[in-house]
Motif scaffolding. Structure first.
Motif, PDB file in Angstrom:
ATOM      1  N   GLY A  22       6.886 -14.662   0.878  1.00  0.00           N
ATOM      2  CA  GLY A  22       6.377 -13.154   0.573  1.00  0.00           C
ATOM      3  C   GLY A  22       6.783 -12.086   1.456  1.00  0.00           C
ATOM      4  N   ARG A  23       6.526 -10.747   1.112  1.00  0.00           N
ATOM      5  CA  ARG A  23       7.072  -9.778   1.698  1.00  0.00           C
ATOM      6  C   ARG A  23       6.538  -9.504   3.264  1.00  0.00           C
ATOM      7  NH1 ARG A  23       6.133  -5.593  -2.771  1.00  0.00           N
ATOM      8  NH2 ARG A  23       4.899  -7.145  -3.525  1.00  0.00           N
ATOM      9  N   LEU A  92       1.036  -1.389  -5.758  1.00  0.00           N
ATOM     10  CA  LEU A  92      -0.155  -0.499  -5.316  1.00  0.00           C
ATOM     11  C   LEU A  92      -1.270  -1.198  -4.844  1.00  0.00           C
ATOM     12  CD1 LEU A  92      -0.906   2.446  -5.561  1.00  0.00           C
ATOM     13  CD2 LEU A  92      -1.985   2.152  -7.812  1.00  0.00           C
ATOM     14  N   ILE A  93      -1.697  -1.366  -3.828  1.00  0.00           N
ATOM     15  CA  ILE A  93      -2.850  -2.174  -3.401  1.00  0.00           C
ATOM     16  C   ILE A  93      -4.245  -1.346  -3.109  1.00  0.00           C
ATOM     17  CG2 ILE A  93      -1.371  -3.947  -2.382  1.00  0.00           C
ATOM     18  CD1 ILE A  93      -1.511  -2.637   0.182  1.00  0.00           C
ATOM     19  N   VAL A  94      -3.975   0.228  -3.086  1.00  0.00           N
ATOM     20  CA  VAL A  94      -5.206   0.861  -2.766  1.00  0.00           C
ATOM     21  C   VAL A  94      -5.224   1.966  -3.839  1.00  0.00           C
ATOM     22  CG1 VAL A  94      -6.949   2.198  -1.545  1.00  0.00           C
ATOM     23  CG2 VAL A  94      -6.022   0.141  -0.526  1.00  0.00           C
ATOM     24  N   LYS A 102      -7.182  -8.087  -6.630  1.00  0.00           N
ATOM     25  CA  LYS A 102      -6.417  -9.220  -7.128  1.00  0.00           C
ATOM     26  C   LYS A 102      -5.021  -8.980  -6.421  1.00  0.00           C
ATOM     27  CE  LYS A 102      -4.781 -11.131 -11.377  1.00  0.00           C
ATOM     28  NZ  LYS A 102      -3.931 -11.031 -12.246  1.00  0.00           N
ATOM     29  N   ARG A 103      -4.474  -7.775  -6.437  1.00  0.00           N
ATOM     30  CA  ARG A 103      -3.007  -7.704  -5.863  1.00  0.00           C
ATOM     31  C   ARG A 103      -3.192  -7.778  -4.333  1.00  0.00           C
ATOM     32  NH1 ARG A 103      -1.447  -1.901  -9.164  1.00  0.00           N
ATOM     33  NH2 ARG A 103      -1.537  -2.620 -11.015  1.00  0.00           N
ATOM     34  N   LEU A 104      -4.072  -7.509  -3.630  1.00  0.00           N
ATOM     35  CA  LEU A 104      -4.430  -7.997  -2.401  1.00  0.00           C
ATOM     36  C   LEU A 104      -4.197  -9.556  -2.087  1.00  0.00           C
ATOM     37  CD1 LEU A 104      -7.015  -5.431  -0.963  1.00  0.00           C
ATOM     38  CD2 LEU A 104      -4.496  -5.502  -0.175  1.00  0.00           C
ATOM     39  N   SER A 105      -4.871 -10.067  -2.862  1.00  0.00           N
ATOM     40  CA  SER A 105      -5.021 -11.498  -2.817  1.00  0.00           C
ATOM     41  C   SER A 105      -3.567 -12.334  -3.081  1.00  0.00           C
ATOM     42  CB  SER A 105      -6.119 -12.090  -3.879  1.00  0.00           C
ATOM     43  OG  SER A 105      -6.035 -13.492  -3.792  1.00  0.00           O
ATOM     44  N   GLU A 106      -2.763 -11.721  -4.179  1.00  0.00           N
ATOM     45  CA  GLU A 106      -1.562 -11.970  -4.438  1.00  0.00           C
ATOM     46  C   GLU A 106      -0.591 -11.784  -3.194  1.00  0.00           C
ATOM     47  OE1 GLU A 106      -0.766  -9.744  -7.853  1.00  0.00           O
ATOM     48  OE2 GLU A 106      -1.996 -11.180  -9.237  1.00  0.00           O
ATOM     49  N   ALA A 107      -0.737 -10.784  -2.521  1.00  0.00           N
ATOM     50  CA  ALA A 107       0.142 -10.360  -1.410  1.00  0.00           C
ATOM     51  C   ALA A 107      -0.385 -11.012  -0.109  1.00  0.00           C
ATOM     52  CB  ALA A 107       0.071  -8.864  -1.218  1.00  0.00           C
ATOM     53  N   ARG A 108      -1.464 -11.717  -0.298  1.00  0.00           N
ATOM     54  CA  ARG A 108      -2.077 -12.469   1.140  1.00  0.00           C
ATOM     55  C   ARG A 108      -2.355 -11.161   2.299  1.00  0.00           C
ATOM     56  NH1 ARG A 108       2.141 -15.767  -0.080  1.00  0.00           N
ATOM     57  NH2 ARG A 108       3.172 -15.292   1.991  1.00  0.00           N
ATOM     58  N   TYR A 132      -3.725   6.490  -2.021  1.00  0.00           N
ATOM     59  CA  TYR A 132      -3.188   5.276  -2.419  1.00  0.00           C
ATOM     60  C   TYR A 132      -2.524   4.342  -1.151  1.00  0.00           C
ATOM     61  CZ  TYR A 132      -2.571   7.875  -6.674  1.00  0.00           C
ATOM     62  OH  TYR A 132      -2.909   8.402  -7.890  1.00  0.00           O
ATOM     63  N   ALA A 133      -2.388   3.479  -1.260  1.00  0.00           N
ATOM     64  CA  ALA A 133      -1.815   2.414  -0.261  1.00  0.00           C
ATOM     65  C   ALA A 133      -0.903   1.585  -1.263  1.00  0.00           C
ATOM     66  CB  ALA A 133      -2.486   1.379   0.486  1.00  0.00           C
ATOM     67  N   ILE A 134       0.608   1.403  -0.685  1.00  0.00           N
ATOM     68  CA  ILE A 134       1.440   0.745  -1.440  1.00  0.00           C
ATOM     69  C   ILE A 134       2.340  -0.193  -0.554  1.00  0.00           C
ATOM     70  CG2 ILE A 134       3.697   1.172  -2.685  1.00  0.00           C
ATOM     71  CD1 ILE A 134       2.629   4.260  -2.850  1.00  0.00           C
ATOM     72  N   LEU A 135       2.379  -1.412  -0.950  1.00  0.00           N
ATOM     73  CA  LEU A 135       2.959  -2.499  -0.305  1.00  0.00           C
ATOM     74  C   LEU A 135       4.615  -2.276  -0.927  1.00  0.00           C
ATOM     75  CD1 LEU A 135       3.037  -4.913   1.445  1.00  0.00           C
ATOM     76  CD2 LEU A 135       2.867  -6.240  -0.491  1.00  0.00           C
ATOM     77  N   GLU A 136       5.284  -1.987   0.404  1.00  0.00           N
ATOM     78  CA  GLU A 136       6.806  -1.648  -0.096  1.00  0.00           C
ATOM     79  C   GLU A 136       7.500  -3.084  -0.290  1.00  0.00           C
ATOM     80  OE1 GLU A 136       7.369   1.185  -0.968  1.00  0.00           O
ATOM     81  OE2 GLU A 136       6.138   2.371  -0.031  1.00  0.00           O
ATOM     82  N   LYS A 137       8.706  -2.863  -0.726  1.00  0.00           N
ATOM     83  CA  LYS A 137       9.552  -3.944  -0.674  1.00  0.00           C
ATOM     84  C   LYS A 137       9.813  -4.622   0.476  1.00  0.00           C
ATOM     85  CE  LYS A 137      13.418  -2.822  -3.288  1.00  0.00           C
ATOM     86  NZ  LYS A 137      14.221  -2.604  -4.267  1.00  0.00           N
ATOM     87  N   ASN A 138      10.001  -3.863   1.576  1.00  0.00           N
ATOM     88  CA  ASN A 138      10.272  -4.256   2.790  1.00  0.00           C
ATOM     89  C   ASN A 138       9.119  -5.061   3.640  1.00  0.00           C
ATOM     90  OD1 ASN A 138       8.836  -2.185   3.690  1.00  0.00           O
ATOM     91  ND2 ASN A 138      10.364  -1.122   4.726  1.00  0.00           N
TER      92      ASN A 138
END
Length: 149
Positions: A22-23, A92-94, A102-108, A132-138
């Motif tokens: 994971g990222r 997008l996580i928030v 669900k997205r938070l769980s997938e991203a741990r 908004y909160a975004i989990l970036e590619k990095n």
């Protein structure tokens, strides 16, 4: 030729393993993560060189790894789908102050991780302040607050 095949195999295996991890696995390195990377590096070195510890073999391995990396970067530039497969996409996580569970769980990730990023980057204290909160590619979390005006 053996060194080239070893290098290519190890590169691909590590690429897949870090994709599975994971990222967030590489976004911020803890002491445990650093030790793990050092051990992986040592194990990788043994797998790459095998029984041949010559300078020429080491150069062949290094050139192979760099060639694979450059080749993949060129492929990723040309083909967006391959880039998304290897690097992932922003998530997008928030949204409007509500964590997308669900997205938070997938991203741990936990809500605390988002609030930490919000405090560090924007000085925000509550989830309700985050548009908004975004989990970036990095692996970093970008925070976009509600505008103050």
């Amino acid at each position: 030729m053996d060194a080239v095949l070893r290098a290519a195999t190890i590169y691909l295996v590590l690429l897949v393993l870090f994709k599975i991890a994971g990222r967030r696995a590489l976004a911020e390195i803890s002491n445990f993560d650093l030790l793990l990377l050092m051990i992986i590096g040592e194990a990788t070195q043994q797998a790459l060189v095998g029984e041949d510890f010559s300078l020429i073999n080491a150069i062949i391995v290094i050139v192979t790894l760099i060639a694979i990396d450059v080749g993949l970067s060129l492929v990723k530039l040309r083909f967006a789908r391959i880039d998304a497969l290897i690097e992932g996409t922003s998530t997008l996580i928030v949204e409007d102050g509500r964590p997308l569970k669900k997205r938070l769980s997938e991203a741990r990730l936990r809500e605390e991780d988002i609030l930490l990023a919000a405090r560090q980057s924007q000085g925000l204290e509550r989830m309700s302040q985050i548009k908004y909160a975004i989990l970036e590619k990095n692996g970093k979390i970008s925070i976009i607050p509600y505008s103050s005006g």
